[in-house]
Write an enzyme that holds these catalytic residues in place. Structure first.
Site, mmCIF file in Angstrom:
data_model
loop_
_atom_site.group_PDB
_atom_site.id
_atom_site.type_symbol
_atom_site.label_atom_id
_atom_site.label_comp_id
_atom_site.label_asym_id
_atom_site.label_seq_id
_atom_site.Cartn_x
_atom_site.Cartn_y
_atom_site.Cartn_z
ATOM 1 C CG ASP A 176 15.662 22.526 19.608
ATOM 2 O OD1 ASP A 176 15.148 21.364 20.107
ATOM 3 O OD2 ASP A 176 16.351 23.400 20.130
ATOM 4 N N GLY B 43 18.180 33.013 30.854
ATOM 5 C CA GLY B 43 18.128 31.629 30.303
ATOM 6 C C GLY B 43 19.149 31.145 29.305
ATOM 7 C CB THR B 44 21.500 28.943 28.898
ATOM 8 O OG1 THR B 44 21.006 27.781 29.592
ATOM 9 C CG2 THR B 44 22.332 29.939 29.943
ATOM 10 N N GLY B 45 20.525 28.308 25.922
ATOM 11 C CA GLY B 45 20.288 27.322 25.108
ATOM 12 C C GLY B 45 21.541 26.936 24.412
ATOM 13 C CB SER B 46 21.591 24.276 21.721
ATOM 14 O OG SER B 46 20.785 24.875 20.741
ATOM 15 C CB SER B 47 22.830 28.516 19.450
ATOM 16 O OG SER B 47 21.581 29.313 19.660
ATOM 17 C CB VAL C 6 18.240 34.628 26.832
ATOM 18 C CG1 VAL C 6 17.528 35.650 26.572
ATOM 19 C CG2 VAL C 6 18.406 33.678 25.448
#
Length: 959
Positions: free
Chosen positions: A890, A774-778, A781
């Protein structure tokens, strides 16, 4: 007389009849070409024949015109094929149905479990005006051939798994009035050619996270547009000024995206606008006063942006407003008094800004108000609202401000009031007894004020009360026995007051009570032997309880935390505590307990946070069974009269801290890595304890002195070597142009919140693209498998520039633990890399659960309810049970992870903000933005706590 004709035999008659039949014109007995094409498709379906939906499709019919889902024109040609919500399977039948191409105008195959790609052959169906392939499992790109359909008026491809870009040729569909592409995996930018669609009324492409780039200025050419929805995308950049050309626009929904810059003033030209949804972006600048020109505006959602300045008073001109939410911005100045003219306003949400001044009494004119949320601001003065006029009010939140005066007793006139939170203010006076006549009141939170007086006995009349928090006031007197009438009470927090007297035995009547916090009062007498069996958390520490700890404490099967420290409890530790099998934390320290440590405590399989038996009069040896507490993280047995060997503690492999000082332990320290590193202060006062080799007291003292000297020298040498190494490394990096990302020469700083057997090198080796989950804004993962085979979730921040998000996650998660919040196991950082270690959760995010059906049971409404409830519990815990409170900032489906049984865990605290503590008189409530203090101790789990959290898990439809 002529002879009679010869008599024909039976064989001759049969032959004659056959010849006659063959000479007759053929009778229609087979379906026409278009019907045969439909039948061929029916026979090809992978999931059967469509069941009852297609049972009328029979070969014996001459025409398909009476078949279900089929419509024909006057000439008998098929013009419409409409099959919805039927499990058909297979691909889109464009090739099979080619005979229908000349006449087919409407093709609707939605919710039919179709798979594969959308065939380009559909572009040859020139008569099509409506195409609806939504709600299937279609993949691949949107074929450019569809852009040839010059008569097409409606194209619905939403809720599939389509990839790639929106075709540039979309602008060729000049007859198009509706285009829905939401909930796919589309990428790229919105093509500028969209501006050619002069007749377009509906454009919905939300729920495509990879859809990026700015909204093209050409969108202003879609002058008939009434609905523009690009929610939950990667849309960025400024909103174009041309948005003001959309004078028919009714709904503008671009929320949870990456928009920046100001809201254009030209939006004031969109005079038909009723719904403005621009929340969860990075919009800056002021709230445009031109919004006051939108007289039809009903809903304004601008929360969680970076808006500054004052709230324009001209918004009071929008007389149709029903809901306005400007929360989580940086707005200043007063709440406009002009809001008092919004007679239809139902929800006013201005939380978490920097608003000043008073809560305007003009709000009393908004008689339709149901929800007022002005918490987390800098509002001051008294609450001067004429509450009897707000008969519809159900929720009033004004916590974390500078409000003064008393709690308005007139709130009792709001008969529908359900939630009242005035915590963290400077309110004085008593808790109005009138409030407890509210039969709908479920949550009353007045903690951290300066309230005084008694808790009125009328509290027993508020029978629907679920949460009662009066912590941190100056309340005195006894806890009224009438509290036992609150059968629905779940959460009771009366800590840090001046309460006296015994705990009322009637409290056992609170059948649903799970959380009770009475710490730091002056309560006396024994602990009642009967307590509600539903209790999960009990904190009555720092009081004056006396007497024995009775066996009834063992009749709490759900108990996870028990804190009775700093009292005057005497007698022995009841062995019945071993029956509390879910106990995670037990604190009996600083009492007058005597006798031995019961071996039954070793029967607590989940005792993993802390066991504190310090500062008592306990004697005897540590039970040999203690070695089974292999999950225990903190153990404090200091200041007792315990003796014997420490061997039972050698097997506690998960210990993080241990204090056994000032007892009478003897023998050698266990030869384990943990005991080899234990601080001397944590074993001091045990004169018979052998630290090193030696048989007499002098040698033991010499060993301790030598060890202290060696440690002093070691610290000094280590400091010198560290400074030298840092200097050499810095010079080397400057000479070589800087270290590469992840250079092994960089020193790692690592903090773990529980004992884990791995090295940072083990983690770094697993940070490969193949392990990305997974990826996020910061950050991104990874799933990293440890040497022991256990999986670990590791978030690697995008860059060292993400230090703020990194600190936020540590500050928010380092010292708390909750069943519905992802568990932070530790962190590691060097100059260029920052890593966060979490418990690995196998079922992905709530977003996948809702949109892709990737989790088994995604269609189970019961499972959806449990997810919604779990997230609500997590948010309630963060807002109301954490001291200081935590604002996540968020919350969305992508930030809710699912465990093995689909249990939800709130994650990604990169935008979280930790509120400062109790508001001191005359000071302001502030957000703690300083570098967080890393907590090494565990927090506690609050039990199931409900909060009014709006989750769209039952209908997740992006606009």
């Amino acid at each position: 007389m002529s002879p009679p004709p010869p008599r024909l035999g039976l064989a001759a008659v049969a032959t004659w009849l056959l010849l006659v039949a063959l000479c007759l014109p053929p009778r229609a007995h087979a379906v026409n070409e278009q019907g045969e094409a439909l039948l061929r498709w029916k026979r090809s379906l992978t999931n059967g024949t469509g069941g009852a939906a297609l049972e009328t499709w029979r070969e014996s019919d001459a025409s398909p015109c009476r078949w279900s889902g089929v419509a024909c024109d006057a000439r008998g040609s098929v013009v419409s094929l409409l099959v919805k919500s039927v499990d058909l399977g297979g691909p889109v039948p464009a090739r099979v149905l080619r005979p229908l191409a000349p006449s087919l105008e409407t093709l609707v195959l939605s919710g039919a479990n179709l798979t594969g790609e959308i065939p380009g052959e559909l572009g040859a169906y020139a008569a099509l005006t409506t195409v609806d392939l939504s709600g299937n499992g279609l993949s691949g790109a949107v074929p450019a051939e569809l852009c040839r359909l010059g008569k097409l008026r409606s194209l619905a491809l939403h809720t599939n798994s389509l990839q790639g870009a929106i075709p540039d040729g979309i602008g060729n569909l000049t007859a198009l009035t509706s285009l829905t592409l939401y909930d796919n995996d589309l990428s790229g930018a919105i093509p500028a050619s969209i501006g050619k669609l002069k007749k377009l009324q509906v454009l919905r492409a939300g729920g495509n996270p990879a859809l990026k780039g700015p909204l093209p200025a050409e969108i202003g050419g879609c002058t008939d547009l009434t609905m523009l929805g690009l929610a939950e995308t990667g849309m960025s950049g400024n909103l174009p000024d041309t948005i003001g050309q959309l004078k028919k626009l009714q709904t503008l929904a671009i929320y949870t995206a990456m928009l920046t810059g100001p809201i254009p003033a030209s939006i004031g030209n969109c005079t038909e606008l009723t719904s403005l949804y621009l929340y969860q972006n990075s919009l800056s600048g002021p709230v445009p006063p031109q919004l006051g020109q939108l007289r039809k505006l009903q809903t304004v959602l601008l929360w969680q942006n970076q808006l500054v300045g004052t709230i324009p008073p001209v918004i009071g001109n929008c007389k149709e407003l029903v809901l306005i939410d400007l929360s989580l911005n940086m707005l200043t100045g007063p709440i406009p008094r002009s809001f008092g003219g919004l007679s239809k306003l139902q929800q006013l949400q201005l939380s978490t800004n920097k608003l000043t001044g008073v809560i305007p009494p003009e709000l009393s004119n908004c008689t339709s108000l149901t929800d007022v949320e002005v918490d987390n601001n800098e509002l001051s003065g008294e609450i001067d609202i004429d509450f009897p006029r707000l008969r519809n009010l159900t929720l009033f939140y004004a916590w974390q401000n500078r409000l003064t005066g008393g709690v308005p007793a007139s709130l009792a006139q709001c008969e529908g009031l359900q939630s009242l939170d005035l915590s963290y203010n400077n309110l004085t006076g008593p808790v109005p007894r009138e409030l407890f006549a509210l039969q709908n009141l479920t949550k009353l939170l007045l903690l951290s004020n300066e309230l005084s007086g008694f808790i009125p006995p009328e509290i027993g009349n508020c029978t629907n009360l679920y949460r009662l928090r009066l912590n941190g006031n100056w309340l005195s007197g006894a806890i009224p026995a009438e509290i036992g009438n609150l059968k629905n009470l779940n959460f009771l927090d009366l800590g840090s007051n001046r309460l006296v007297g015994p705990l009322p035995a009637a409290m056992s009547g609170c059948d649903n009570l799970e959380f009770i916090d009475l710490h730091s009062n002056s309560l006396s007498g024994p602990l009642p032997d009967e307590l509600p069996r539903s209790l999960q958390f009990v904190d009555i520490s720092d009081n004056r309880l006396t007497g024995l700890l009775g066996p009834g404490i063992g009749r709490l099967p759900e108990l996870t935390k028990l804190s009775l420290g700093k009292n005057r409890i005497s007698g022995g530790i009841p062995p019945e505590l071993g029956s509390c099998e879910k106990l995670q934390l037990l604190d009996l320290g600083d009492n007058a307990l005597s006798g031995g440590i019961p071996p039954e405590l070793s029967m607590l399989p989940f005792l993993e946070i802390s066991l504190n038996l310090s500062c008592n009069r306990l004697s005897g040896e540590i039970p040999s069974q203690f070695g089974t507490l292999d999950k225990l993280g903190c153990l404090d047995l200091s200041y007792n009269q315990l003796s014997g060997s420490l061997a039972p503690l050698a097997r506690l492999e998960n210990l993080v801290t241990l204090n056994i000082s000032y007892n009478s332990f003897s023998g050698e320290l266990p030869d384990t890595p943990f005991f080899q590193k234990i601080p001397l202060s944590n074993i001091a006062g045990n004169h018979l304890l052998v630290v090193g080799a030696g048989a007499d007291e002098n040698s033991r003292r010499a060993a301790i002195s030598a060890l202290k000297l060696a440690m002093t020298i070691l610290v000094a040498v280590s400091a010198f070597l560290l400074v030298t190494a840092t200097y050499v490394l810095a010079r080397s990096r400057r000479r070589n142009g800087g270290a590469m990302h992840g250079n092994a020469a960089e020193a790692w700083e690592v903090t773990l919140y529980q004992k884990l057997e791995f090295s940072v090198d083990d983690v770094v080796r697993g940070l490969s693209s193949a392990n990305v989950i997974g990826t996020g804004s910061s950050g991104v993962v990874y799933r990293v498998e440890l040497p022991n085979g256990e999986p670990l979730a590791v978030k690697k921040m995008w860059s060292s520039d993400e230090a703020g998000a990194f600190r936020n996650e540590i500050s928010a998660l380092g010292s708390i633990r909750h069943r519905n919040i992802v568990r932070l196991l530790g962190w590691g950082a060097n100059r260029s890399t920052k890593l966060l270690f979490y418990t690995y959760l196998p079922n992905g995010s709530l977003s996948g659960f809702l949109h892709r059906g990737s989790v088994k049971g995604a269609a189970d409404w019961g499972a959806r309810y449990e997810v919604a409830l779990g997230v609500a519990h997590a948010v309630a815990y963060l807002h109301h049970d954490c001291l200081p409170a935590i604002l996540h900032g968020d919350i969305k489906a992508m930030n809710v992870l699912l465990g093995p049984g689909n249990e939800p865990y709130l994650a990604d605290f990169g935008l979280a903000r930790v509120l400062s503590g109790v508001v001191e008189p005359g000071s302001s409530a502030k957000l703690d933005t300083s570098r967080p203090r890393i907590a090494g101790s565990y927090g506690y789990i609050a039990p199931g706590n409900q909060n009014s959290v709006c989750l769209d898990v039952f209908k997740k439809c992006h606009i």
